[in-house]
Design an enzyme around this catalytic site. Structure first.
Site, PDB file in Angstrom:
ATOM      1  N   GLY A  10       4.926  30.148 -15.592  1.00 37.51           N
ATOM      2  CA  GLY A  10       5.533  31.109 -16.383  1.00 37.51           C
ATOM      3  C   GLY A  10       5.031  32.385 -16.011  1.00 37.51           C
ATOM      4  O   GLY A  10       4.437  33.346 -16.574  1.00 37.51           O
ATOM      5  N   ALA A  11       5.199  32.444 -14.445  1.00 32.48           N
ATOM      6  CA  ALA A  11       4.733  34.072 -14.011  1.00 32.48           C
ATOM      7  C   ALA A  11       5.695  35.110 -13.959  1.00 32.48           C
ATOM      8  O   ALA A  11       5.301  36.155 -13.506  1.00 32.48           O
ATOM      9  CB  ALA A  11       4.222  33.785 -12.666  1.00 32.48           C
ATOM     10  N   PHE A  15       2.211  37.278 -20.211  1.00 29.76           N
ATOM     11  CA  PHE A  15       0.893  36.857 -20.003  1.00 29.76           C
ATOM     12  C   PHE A  15       0.713  36.376 -18.468  1.00 29.76           C
ATOM     13  O   PHE A  15      -0.018  36.836 -17.735  1.00 29.76           O
ATOM     14  CB  PHE A  15       0.492  35.646 -20.833  1.00 29.76           C
ATOM     15  CG  PHE A  15       0.208  35.865 -22.196  1.00 29.76           C
ATOM     16  CD1 PHE A  15       0.502  37.371 -22.872  1.00 29.76           C
ATOM     17  CD2 PHE A  15       0.244  34.822 -23.179  1.00 29.76           C
ATOM     18  CE1 PHE A  15       0.317  37.401 -24.261  1.00 29.76           C
ATOM     19  CE2 PHE A  15       0.286  34.966 -24.551  1.00 29.76           C
ATOM     20  CZ  PHE A  15       0.151  36.221 -25.023  1.00 29.76           C
ATOM     21  N   VAL A  58       9.537  23.608 -15.633  1.00 29.54           N
ATOM     22  CA  VAL A  58       8.554  22.728 -15.666  1.00 29.54           C
ATOM     23  C   VAL A  58       9.108  21.631 -16.767  1.00 29.54           C
ATOM     24  O   VAL A  58       8.191  20.414 -16.726  1.00 29.54           O
ATOM     25  CB  VAL A  58       7.294  23.440 -16.662  1.00 29.54           C
ATOM     26  CG1 VAL A  58       6.514  24.350 -15.571  1.00 29.54           C
ATOM     27  CG2 VAL A  58       7.514  23.786 -17.710  1.00 29.54           C
ATOM     28  N   TYR A 150       7.164  24.620 -33.223  1.00 32.08           N
ATOM     29  CA  TYR A 150       6.369  25.484 -32.580  1.00 32.08           C
ATOM     30  C   TYR A 150       5.089  25.351 -32.443  1.00 32.08           C
ATOM     31  O   TYR A 150       3.958  25.065 -31.671  1.00 32.08           O
ATOM     32  CB  TYR A 150       6.784  27.117 -32.569  1.00 32.08           C
ATOM     33  CG  TYR A 150       5.908  27.894 -31.467  1.00 32.08           C
ATOM     34  CD1 TYR A 150       6.106  27.723 -30.040  1.00 32.08           C
ATOM     35  CD2 TYR A 150       4.793  28.705 -32.134  1.00 32.08           C
ATOM     36  CE1 TYR A 150       5.303  28.714 -29.420  1.00 32.08           C
ATOM     37  CE2 TYR A 150       4.255  29.581 -31.115  1.00 32.08           C
ATOM     38  CZ  TYR A 150       4.279  29.437 -29.865  1.00 32.08           C
ATOM     39  OH  TYR A 150       3.534  30.114 -28.914  1.00 32.08           O
ATOM     40  N   LYS A 154       1.742  23.605 -30.278  1.00 34.75           N
ATOM     41  CA  LYS A 154       0.452  24.167 -29.775  1.00 34.75           C
ATOM     42  C   LYS A 154      -0.892  23.514 -30.104  1.00 34.75           C
ATOM     43  O   LYS A 154      -1.959  23.453 -29.652  1.00 34.75           O
ATOM     44  CB  LYS A 154       0.405  25.548 -30.224  1.00 34.75           C
ATOM     45  CG  LYS A 154       1.471  26.576 -29.556  1.00 34.75           C
ATOM     46  CD  LYS A 154       1.177  26.413 -28.047  1.00 34.75           C
ATOM     47  CE  LYS A 154       2.230  27.468 -27.336  1.00 34.75           C
ATOM     48  NZ  LYS A 154       2.273  27.504 -25.815  1.00 34.75           N
ATOM     49  N   THR A 185       5.373  40.630 -25.827  1.00 38.70           N
ATOM     50  CA  THR A 185       5.813  40.121 -24.441  1.00 38.70           C
ATOM     51  C   THR A 185       7.523  39.801 -24.747  1.00 38.70           C
ATOM     52  O   THR A 185       7.744  40.503 -25.756  1.00 38.70           O
ATOM     53  CB  THR A 185       5.274  38.839 -23.990  1.00 38.70           C
ATOM     54  OG1 THR A 185       5.572  37.682 -25.111  1.00 38.70           O
ATOM     55  CG2 THR A 185       3.645  39.258 -23.927  1.00 38.70           C
ATOM     56  N   GLU A 186       7.868  39.062 -23.774  1.00 39.28           N
ATOM     57  CA  GLU A 186       9.376  38.732 -24.073  1.00 39.28           C
ATOM     58  C   GLU A 186       9.532  37.434 -25.085  1.00 39.28           C
ATOM     59  O   GLU A 186      10.706  37.032 -25.463  1.00 39.28           O
ATOM     60  CB  GLU A 186       9.909  38.340 -22.654  1.00 39.28           C
ATOM     61  CG  GLU A 186      10.202  39.156 -21.866  1.00 39.28           C
ATOM     62  CD  GLU A 186      10.966  38.889 -20.254  1.00 39.28           C
ATOM     63  OE1 GLU A 186      11.374  37.893 -20.712  1.00 39.28           O
ATOM     64  OE2 GLU A 186      11.213  39.794 -19.758  1.00 39.28           O
TER      65      GLU A 186
HETATM   66  P1  NDP Z   1       7.252  35.458 -22.142  1.00 33.45           P
HETATM   67  O1  NDP Z   1       8.639  35.003 -22.611  1.00 33.45           O
HETATM   68  O2  NDP Z   1       7.082  36.707 -21.773  1.00 33.45           O
HETATM   69  O3  NDP Z   1       6.706  34.463 -20.980  1.00 33.45           O
HETATM   70  C1  NDP Z   1       6.922  33.027 -20.954  1.00 33.45           C
HETATM   71  C2  NDP Z   1       7.227  32.534 -19.433  1.00 33.45           C
HETATM   72  O4  NDP Z   1       7.343  31.117 -19.268  1.00 33.45           O
HETATM   73  C3  NDP Z   1       8.189  33.043 -18.709  1.00 33.45           C
HETATM   74  O5  NDP Z   1       7.523  33.524 -17.342  1.00 33.45           O
HETATM   75  C4  NDP Z   1       9.009  32.021 -18.639  1.00 33.45           C
HETATM   76  O6  NDP Z   1       9.804  32.458 -17.129  1.00 33.45           O
HETATM   77  C5  NDP Z   1       8.271  30.855 -18.459  1.00 33.45           C
HETATM   78  N1  NDP Z   1       9.108  29.699 -18.879  1.00 33.45           N
HETATM   79  C6  NDP Z   1       9.601  29.213 -19.866  1.00 33.45           C
HETATM   80  N2  NDP Z   1      10.347  28.268 -20.057  1.00 33.45           N
HETATM   81  C7  NDP Z   1       9.897  27.620 -18.555  1.00 33.45           C
HETATM   82  C8  NDP Z   1      10.237  26.377 -17.983  1.00 33.45           C
HETATM   83  N3  NDP Z   1      11.232  25.742 -18.595  1.00 33.45           N
HETATM   84  N4  NDP Z   1       9.824  26.275 -16.773  1.00 33.45           N
HETATM   85  C9  NDP Z   1       9.241  27.448 -16.206  1.00 33.45           C
HETATM   86  N5  NDP Z   1       8.570  28.634 -16.721  1.00 33.45           N
HETATM   87  C10 NDP Z   1       9.190  28.571 -17.920  1.00 33.45           C
HETATM   88  O7  NDP Z   1       6.187  35.030 -23.245  1.00 33.45           O
HETATM   89  P2  NDP Z   1       4.661  34.936 -23.213  1.00 33.45           P
HETATM   90  O8  NDP Z   1       4.010  35.681 -22.045  1.00 33.45           O
HETATM   91  O9  NDP Z   1       4.161  35.708 -24.766  1.00 33.45           O
HETATM   92  O10 NDP Z   1       4.197  33.530 -23.278  1.00 33.45           O
HETATM   93  C11 NDP Z   1       3.327  32.847 -22.331  1.00 33.45           C
HETATM   94  C12 NDP Z   1       2.478  31.597 -23.205  1.00 33.45           C
HETATM   95  O11 NDP Z   1       1.761  32.138 -24.277  1.00 33.45           O
HETATM   96  C13 NDP Z   1       3.703  30.690 -23.974  1.00 33.45           C
HETATM   97  O12 NDP Z   1       3.272  29.344 -23.867  1.00 33.45           O
HETATM   98  C14 NDP Z   1       3.464  31.170 -25.416  1.00 33.45           C
HETATM   99  O13 NDP Z   1       3.989  30.039 -26.286  1.00 33.45           O
HETATM  100  C15 NDP Z   1       1.961  31.570 -25.498  1.00 33.45           C
HETATM  101  N6  NDP Z   1       1.865  32.258 -26.556  1.00 33.45           N
HETATM  102  C16 NDP Z   1       2.440  33.485 -26.705  1.00 33.45           C
HETATM  103  C17 NDP Z   1       2.093  34.292 -27.874  1.00 33.45           C
HETATM  104  C18 NDP Z   1       2.785  35.802 -28.133  1.00 33.45           C
HETATM  105  O14 NDP Z   1       2.869  36.082 -29.535  1.00 33.45           O
HETATM  106  N7  NDP Z   1       3.653  36.356 -27.350  1.00 33.45           N
HETATM  107  C19 NDP Z   1       1.131  34.199 -28.923  1.00 33.45           C
HETATM  108  C20 NDP Z   1       0.339  32.886 -28.518  1.00 33.45           C
HETATM  109  C21 NDP Z   1       0.843  32.036 -27.433  1.00 33.45           C
HETATM  110  P3  NDP Z   1      11.289  31.706 -16.875  1.00 33.45           P
HETATM  111  O15 NDP Z   1      12.186  32.244 -18.062  1.00 33.45           O
HETATM  112  O16 NDP Z   1      11.520  32.839 -15.720  1.00 33.45           O
HETATM  113  O17 NDP Z   1      11.444  30.582 -16.587  1.00 33.45           O
HETATM  114  C1  8X3 Z   2       2.724  33.024 -31.037  1.00 36.09           C
HETATM  115  C2  8X3 Z   2       1.942  33.697 -31.920  1.00 36.09           C
HETATM  116  O1  8X3 Z   2       1.967  34.448 -34.362  1.00 36.09           O
HETATM  117  O2  8X3 Z   2       4.169  34.168 -33.477  1.00 36.09           O
HETATM  118  O3  8X3 Z   2       2.177  31.846 -30.650  1.00 36.09           O
HETATM  119  O4  8X3 Z   2       2.658  32.310 -33.822  1.00 36.09           O
HETATM  120  S1  8X3 Z   2       2.750  33.653 -33.558  1.00 36.09           S
END
Ligand code: NDP
Ligand code: 8X3
Length: 250
Positions: A10-11, A15, A58, A150, A154, A185-186
């Site tokens: 998820g680069a 994050f 993934v 969701y 987690k 983020t997105e």
């Molecule tokens: P983004 O949506 O900005 O990034 C998510 C990343 O995951 C993207 O690069 C996306 O890439 C990748 N991704 C999603 N599905 C797949 C897949 N099937 N295969 C490969 N890559 C995938 O969100 P965040 O950076 O916020 O999220 C990163 C992690 O942090 C997640 O696990 C999220 O649940 C967790 N998180 C986020 C929080 C928040 O509030 N933002 C808080 C707590 C946890 P692409 O679409 O190009 O495949």
């Molecule tokens: C994402 C954070 O607060 O939306 O994991 O559940 S929250």
């Protein structure tokens, strides 16, 4: 000292992208994966260190297996796996939720994460070295309305991380679980299926976490001395906290 190789799932945004930029500035070699190849290609051009990109979904076990089996020779020894790819799909009460959304979250946040972990462990085991950093969420332990599947995915990530630690006892393979709260983020754009206006409202008039905050934490974990394993870390924005229990009155 040999340059460490870090695989980030998820680069392509949030994050994962921020971590790739930060670790590259510090000289790490990177393997970057996501589904959006154009985003990975653009990111690679911005980075100064050696980078291998691979379009990978993934949720597809075969694609993950191919990724690990076909790594270029100089990227084969993965020192750090960052299981970051993940998403929330929809924000609805359980009784109104779409089963496809639920399945997508389980497939990505749990099945995708265990596929990557299983393949990475094959070489980490042989080298008796490695660090797996999972990205959980505060929602894995703090229930909130409409968090249903969701949050449950987690909670799986938290317990899987702890069980990995138990299995890896006596080895030099470390496991950490980072549990962020709301971060801009997105994430919400994906959760609301492209409705960026609705997503914007989530972070309005509040100081949400930013992707760099999690990237800094990841770098700090990687750079701990060998004797230190950061097991679990919860990071909340100052403007977010627990809401307590609710009593229905009749
Ligand atoms: P983004 O949506 O900005 O990034 C998510 C990343 O995951 C993207 O690069 C996306 O890439 C990748 N991704 C999603 N599905 C797949 C897949 N099937 N295969 C490969 N890559 C995938 O969100 P965040 O950076 O916020 O999220 C990163 C992690 O942090 C997640 O696990 C999220 O649940 C967790 N998180 C986020 C929080 C928040 O509030 N933002 C808080 C707590 C946890 P692409 O679409 O190009 O495949
Ligand atoms: C994402 C954070 O607060 O939306 O994991 O559940 S929250």
């Amino acid at each position: 000292m040999e340059t460490k190789t870090v695989l980030i799932t998820g680069a392509s945004s949030g994050f994962g992208e921020a971590t790739a930029k930060l670790l590259s500035e510090s000289g790490y070699k990177l393997i970057l994966i996501a589904r959006r190849k154009d985003k990975l290609e653009k990111l690679k051009k911005e980075l100064k260190t050696e980078v291998h990109i691979q379009q990978t979904d993934v949720t597809k076990r075969g694609e993950v297996e191919k990724l690990f089996n076909n790594l270029p020779a100089n990227f084969k020894n993965i020192d750090v796996l960052i299981n970051n790819a993940g998403l929330a799909a929809g924000l609805d009460l359980a009784q109104n939720s779409d089963l496809d959304d639920w399945e997508k979250m389980i497939d990505t946040n749990n099945k995708g994460l265990v596929y990557c972990t299983n393949f990475a462990l094959k070489t980490m085991k042989v080298r008796n070295a490695g660090l797996i950093i999972n990205i959980g969420s505060v929602s894995g332990s703090a229930p909130y309305p409409k968090g249903n599947v969701y949050g449950a995915t987690k909670a799986f990530v938290r317990q899987f991380s702890r069980n990995l630690r138990a299995d890896l006892a006596g080895t030099d393979i470390k496991v950490s679980n980072i549990e962020p709260g709301a971060a801009e983020t997105e994430f919400s754009i994906v959760r609301f299926k492209g409705d960026s206006e609705k997503a914007k409202q989530v972070y309005e008039k509040t100081r949400a976490l930013q992707a760099i905050d999690i990237a800094n934490t990841i770098k700090w974990i990687i750079e701990q001395p060998m004797r230190v394993n950061i097991d679990n870390i919860e990071i909340m924005p100052i403007d977010q906290t627990y809401a307590g229990l609710v009593t229905s009155r009749r």
